[in-house]
Motif scaffolding. Structure first.
Motif, mmCIF file in Angstrom:
data_model
loop_
_atom_site.group_PDB
_atom_site.id
_atom_site.type_symbol
_atom_site.label_atom_id
_atom_site.label_comp_id
_atom_site.label_asym_id
_atom_site.label_seq_id
_atom_site.Cartn_x
_atom_site.Cartn_y
_atom_site.Cartn_z
ATOM 1 N N ILE A 89 0.860 -1.174 0.000
ATOM 2 C CA ILE A 89 0.000 0.000 0.000
ATOM 3 C C ILE A 89 0.899 1.228 0.000
ATOM 4 C CG2 ILE A 89 -1.941 1.146 1.111
ATOM 5 C CD1 ILE A 89 -2.545 -1.737 0.342
ATOM 6 N N TRP A 90 0.739 2.087 -0.999
ATOM 7 C CA TRP A 90 1.572 3.292 -1.122
ATOM 8 C C TRP A 90 0.686 4.524 -0.974
ATOM 9 C CZ3 TRP A 90 4.366 1.961 -6.406
ATOM 10 C CH2 TRP A 90 5.119 0.785 -6.248
ATOM 11 N N PHE A 91 0.922 5.304 0.077
ATOM 12 C CA PHE A 91 0.142 6.511 0.346
ATOM 13 C C PHE A 91 1.073 7.722 0.458
ATOM 14 C CE2 PHE A 91 -3.139 3.877 2.961
ATOM 15 C CZ PHE A 91 -3.761 3.461 1.798
ATOM 16 N N PRO A 92 0.583 8.910 0.128
ATOM 17 C CA PRO A 92 1.383 10.112 0.430
ATOM 18 C C PRO A 92 1.626 10.236 1.935
ATOM 19 C CG PRO A 92 -0.373 10.635 -1.123
ATOM 20 C CD PRO A 92 -0.652 9.260 -0.617
ATOM 21 N N ASN A 93 0.562 10.154 2.716
ATOM 22 C CA ASN A 93 0.630 10.182 4.179
ATOM 23 C C ASN A 93 -0.771 9.965 4.728
ATOM 24 O OD1 ASN A 93 -0.035 12.671 3.028
ATOM 25 N ND2 ASN A 93 0.928 13.895 4.595
ATOM 26 N N VAL A 108 2.920 -0.976 4.283
ATOM 27 C CA VAL A 108 2.369 0.336 3.952
ATOM 28 C C VAL A 108 3.513 1.342 3.903
ATOM 29 C CG1 VAL A 108 0.749 2.146 4.634
ATOM 30 C CG2 VAL A 108 0.188 -0.257 5.061
ATOM 31 N N PHE A 109 3.669 1.979 2.749
ATOM 32 C CA PHE A 109 4.756 2.925 2.522
ATOM 33 C C PHE A 109 4.175 4.339 2.484
ATOM 34 C CE2 PHE A 109 6.014 -1.153 0.951
ATOM 35 C CZ PHE A 109 7.365 -1.270 1.271
ATOM 36 N N LEU A 110 4.712 5.215 3.325
ATOM 37 C CA LEU A 110 4.191 6.572 3.492
ATOM 38 C C LEU A 110 5.278 7.578 3.134
ATOM 39 C CD1 LEU A 110 2.492 5.784 6.890
ATOM 40 C CD2 LEU A 110 1.302 6.137 4.728
ATOM 41 N N LYS A 111 5.016 8.387 2.122
ATOM 42 C CA LYS A 111 6.044 9.291 1.608
ATOM 43 C C LYS A 111 6.389 10.414 2.581
ATOM 44 C CE LYS A 111 7.234 12.310 -2.270
ATOM 45 N NZ LYS A 111 6.837 12.864 -3.589
ATOM 46 N N HIS A 112 5.381 11.039 3.189
ATOM 47 C CA HIS A 112 5.627 12.253 3.964
ATOM 48 C C HIS A 112 5.556 12.067 5.474
ATOM 49 C CE1 HIS A 112 5.639 14.540 0.275
ATOM 50 N NE2 HIS A 112 4.439 14.109 -0.042
ATOM 51 N N THR A 119 -2.087 2.131 -4.664
ATOM 52 C CA THR A 119 -1.594 3.448 -4.305
ATOM 53 C C THR A 119 -2.727 4.466 -4.380
ATOM 54 O OG1 THR A 119 -0.136 5.262 -4.947
ATOM 55 C CG2 THR A 119 -0.802 3.740 -6.673
ATOM 56 N N SER A 120 -2.742 5.396 -3.438
ATOM 57 C CA SER A 120 -3.809 6.395 -3.418
ATOM 58 C C SER A 120 -3.404 7.701 -4.083
ATOM 59 C CB SER A 120 -4.267 6.666 -1.974
ATOM 60 O OG SER A 120 -3.233 7.263 -1.220
ATOM 61 N N HIS A 121 -2.279 7.693 -4.812
ATOM 62 C CA HIS A 121 -1.917 8.877 -5.587
ATOM 63 C C HIS A 121 -1.400 8.442 -6.947
ATOM 64 C CE1 HIS A 121 -0.474 12.798 -6.769
ATOM 65 N NE2 HIS A 121 -0.975 13.309 -5.667
ATOM 66 N N LEU A 122 -1.896 9.088 -7.989
ATOM 67 C CA LEU A 122 -1.557 8.693 -9.354
ATOM 68 C C LEU A 122 -0.065 8.790 -9.647
ATOM 69 C CD1 LEU A 122 -4.425 10.403 -11.421
ATOM 70 C CD2 LEU A 122 -4.332 8.079 -10.538
ATOM 71 N N ASN A 123 0.629 9.735 -9.034
ATOM 72 C CA ASN A 123 2.052 9.921 -9.342
ATOM 73 C C ASN A 123 2.890 8.686 -9.024
ATOM 74 O OD1 ASN A 123 1.512 12.482 -10.209
ATOM 75 N ND2 ASN A 123 2.327 13.528 -8.407
ATOM 76 N N PHE A 124 2.425 7.885 -8.065
ATOM 77 C CA PHE A 124 3.198 6.720 -7.657
ATOM 78 C C PHE A 124 3.096 5.575 -8.662
ATOM 79 C CE2 PHE A 124 2.312 8.000 -2.948
ATOM 80 C CZ PHE A 124 3.106 9.120 -3.107
ATOM 81 N N ARG A 177 6.361 -4.331 -15.170
ATOM 82 C CA ARG A 177 7.176 -4.766 -16.303
ATOM 83 C C ARG A 177 8.249 -5.761 -15.861
ATOM 84 N NH1 ARG A 177 7.618 -1.641 -20.942
ATOM 85 N NH2 ARG A 177 9.004 -3.356 -21.570
ATOM 86 N N LEU A 178 8.830 -5.514 -14.694
ATOM 87 C CA LEU A 178 9.949 -6.317 -14.226
ATOM 88 C C LEU A 178 9.517 -7.611 -13.551
ATOM 89 C CD1 LEU A 178 13.068 -6.413 -13.888
ATOM 90 C CD2 LEU A 178 12.736 -5.282 -11.678
ATOM 91 N N LYS A 179 8.480 -7.504 -12.705
ATOM 92 C CA LYS A 179 8.099 -8.641 -11.867
ATOM 93 C C LYS A 179 6.673 -9.138 -12.098
ATOM 94 C CE LYS A 179 10.272 -9.803 -8.593
ATOM 95 N NZ LYS A 179 11.245 -10.884 -8.348
ATOM 96 N N GLY A 180 5.923 -8.462 -12.954
ATOM 97 C CA GLY A 180 4.561 -8.895 -13.220
ATOM 98 C C GLY A 180 3.572 -8.591 -12.115
ATOM 99 N N ILE A 181 3.888 -7.615 -11.264
ATOM 100 C CA ILE A 181 3.017 -7.282 -10.142
ATOM 101 C C ILE A 181 1.894 -6.365 -10.622
ATOM 102 C CG2 ILE A 181 2.888 -6.288 -7.816
ATOM 103 C CD1 ILE A 181 5.958 -6.713 -7.649
ATOM 104 N N PRO A 182 0.637 -6.729 -10.445
ATOM 105 C CA PRO A 182 -0.464 -5.834 -10.823
ATOM 106 C C PRO A 182 -0.562 -4.652 -9.867
ATOM 107 C CG PRO A 182 -1.339 -7.787 -9.756
ATOM 108 C CD PRO A 182 0.143 -8.003 -9.900
ATOM 109 N N TYR A 183 -1.124 -3.549 -10.350
ATOM 110 C CA TYR A 183 -1.261 -2.381 -9.473
ATOM 111 C C TYR A 183 -2.567 -1.648 -9.727
ATOM 112 C CZ TYR A 183 0.577 0.351 -13.492
ATOM 113 O OH TYR A 183 0.782 0.926 -14.725
ATOM 114 N N TRP A 184 -3.090 -1.096 -8.648
ATOM 115 C CA TRP A 184 -4.289 -0.257 -8.662
ATOM 116 C C TRP A 184 -3.919 1.134 -8.198
ATOM 117 C CZ3 TRP A 184 -8.973 -3.222 -6.102
ATOM 118 C CH2 TRP A 184 -9.130 -4.466 -6.738
ATOM 119 N N THR A 185 -4.696 2.110 -8.612
ATOM 120 C CA THR A 185 -4.486 3.467 -8.130
ATOM 121 C C THR A 185 -5.827 4.154 -7.931
ATOM 122 O OG1 THR A 185 -3.249 5.526 -8.510
ATOM 123 C CG2 THR A 185 -4.327 4.530 -10.417
ATOM 124 N N VAL A 186 -5.813 5.249 -7.177
ATOM 125 C CA VAL A 186 -7.019 6.010 -6.879
ATOM 126 C C VAL A 186 -6.933 7.363 -7.565
ATOM 127 C CG1 VAL A 186 -8.491 6.987 -5.075
ATOM 128 C CG2 VAL A 186 -7.209 4.870 -4.625
#
Length: 407
Positions: free
Chosen positions: A32-36, A66-70, A119-124, A133-142
């Protein structure tokens, strides 16, 4: 149009369905990737926290990173963080933080190969695309709002195009994305904003706020809660100021409370002086979460005639306090107010229409009786946008969305 006819039995059935989903759809490991979510409370942050809570409730045996940028540390209760590993990038200097965060999520993705990235931010999504591309991991975004408008960066456009699912917070957001980007409509699902009704309840006008702002309980009070940021000028609080002279002509005691801080305050102060509104406007500045409910309860109408809002959680919070609510008719407020069923929708550029609609609402003559039925209004917004509905919608999306092979 959002269905408002949701009763308690339906919600109980939804909960049973959610419980069954836990048994049939195993997500062993999610990134899970969030800004904060901890140290700043904006719309994306609130949505992200609810998304994490819903995921953990749906899949309590899943492993979460869960990875939090800020954020720099965890500020939460124990029930939310059980089974979750938080990773913070906020201690990096702001000039290095984007690179540090991107490196962190990329390396962790390569090493751990989760079943799904959300991820809850498109930039991520740029990093997520590299991992796919590298590992075949699917991803969703908000997709929330301004973050999704007018995207021209080719790298970001490509990453968005290859997302396995896009969660749009409103039909407006979804439709605008489809209009501007070359996306597969079947990959976009609606997951509207939600809120915590226990924090926003019907009550009388708080005496301590009446005293603080030197107001009387019988005065008609208009409220807006937003950031006073130049980049958020589309929120429409300046249009309310422009409408106030006409409102004041018919309702001499009217008072406008504008809650929020930001770099647009100086312009607003100058506009107040220019319109000679010093005696009927209060710039409340920053208001702590603990006092937000009281501020909704001090008003007679909540108004934010925005023209570029992705959704607007503040509308839900005001409605939960039983307040008549006004929004713009050109953005995500249409979804939040259910096409006018839960509130008034006006042309956000038409100062005259804003003035006359607010006058009608304050005089009790607006032609939507639901707006004056406080308990019914509160229950409608809980049934339509409460956490149970949010959780049930997310469960349906996850159940019907393939995520690739399980580890």
């Amino acid at each position: 149009m959002t269905n408002l006819n949701v009763d308690s039995d339906n919600l109980l059935n939804q909960n049973r369905s959610i419980t069954n989903n836990r048994q049939h759809h195993k997500y062993k490991h999610l990134h899970i990737w969030f800004p904060n979510i901890f140290e700043f409370k904006g719309g994306i942050q609130v949505y992200s926290a609810f998304l994490l809570e819903a995921l953990q409730s749906l899949y309590p045996n899943t492993e979460y990173d869960v990875f939090l940028k800020h954020d720099t540390r965890c500020l939460s209760n124990v029930s939310l963080i059980n089974g979750i590993r938080f990773h913070f990038a906020g201690k990096w200097h702001i000039k290095l933080r984007t690179l540090a965060f991107a490196t962190q999520i990329f390396k962790s993705g390569v090493w751990q190969t989760p079943n799904l990235i959300i991820t809850s931010h498109l930039n991520f999504t740029v990093v997520a695309y590299l991992l796919k591309r590298l590992k075949g991991i699917p991803y969703w975004t908000v997709a929330h709002g301004v973050d999704a408008w007018n995207i021209t960066n080719p790298t970001l456009k490509n990453a968005l195009y290859h997302a396995d699912r896009i969660l749009a917070v409103s039909n407006y957001t979804r439709d605008r994305l489809l209009k501007e980007q070359n996306l597969d409509p079947s990959k976009i699902s609606l997951l509207p904003n939600t809120f915590d009704p226990s924090r926003f309840k019907i009550d009388g006008k708080p005496l301590h706020l009446l005293e603080r702002y030197k107001l009387k309980a019988e005065q008609p009070i208009i409220l807006t809660v937003t950031r006073l940021a130049r980049s958020d000028g589309y929120k429409g609080y300046d249009k309310i100021l422009q409408a106030l002279p006409e409102i004041k002509r018919q309702l001499p005691d009217v008072h406008y409370i504008l809650v929020g801080k930001g770099d647009d305050r100086l312009r607003i102060e100058q506009l107040i002086v220019q319109l000679n509104l010093q005696d009927c406007v209060t710039l409340a500045g920053f208001v702590a979460d603990s006092e937000l409910g009281d501020h909704y309860n001090i008003c007679d109408v909540f108004a934010m005639p925005s023209r570029g809002e992705g959704f607007g959680i503040v509308y839900l919070e005001a409605l939960a306090c039983g307040k008549p609510t006004l929004g713009g008719n050109q953005d995500g407020a249409i979804d939040a107010l259910c096409h006018g069923e839960l509130g008034a929708l006006v042309d956000p550029q038409d100062v005259g229409a804003i003035a006359q609609t607010l006058i009608q609402i304050l005089q009790g003559t607006y032609p939507n009786p639901l707006m004056y039925q406080r308990e019914v209004l509160r229950q409608k917004v809980i049934d339509t946008f409460g956490f149970v509905r949010f959780q049930h919608t997310l469960a349906d999306v996850m159940k019907n969305s393939p995520i690739g092979s399980q580890k």
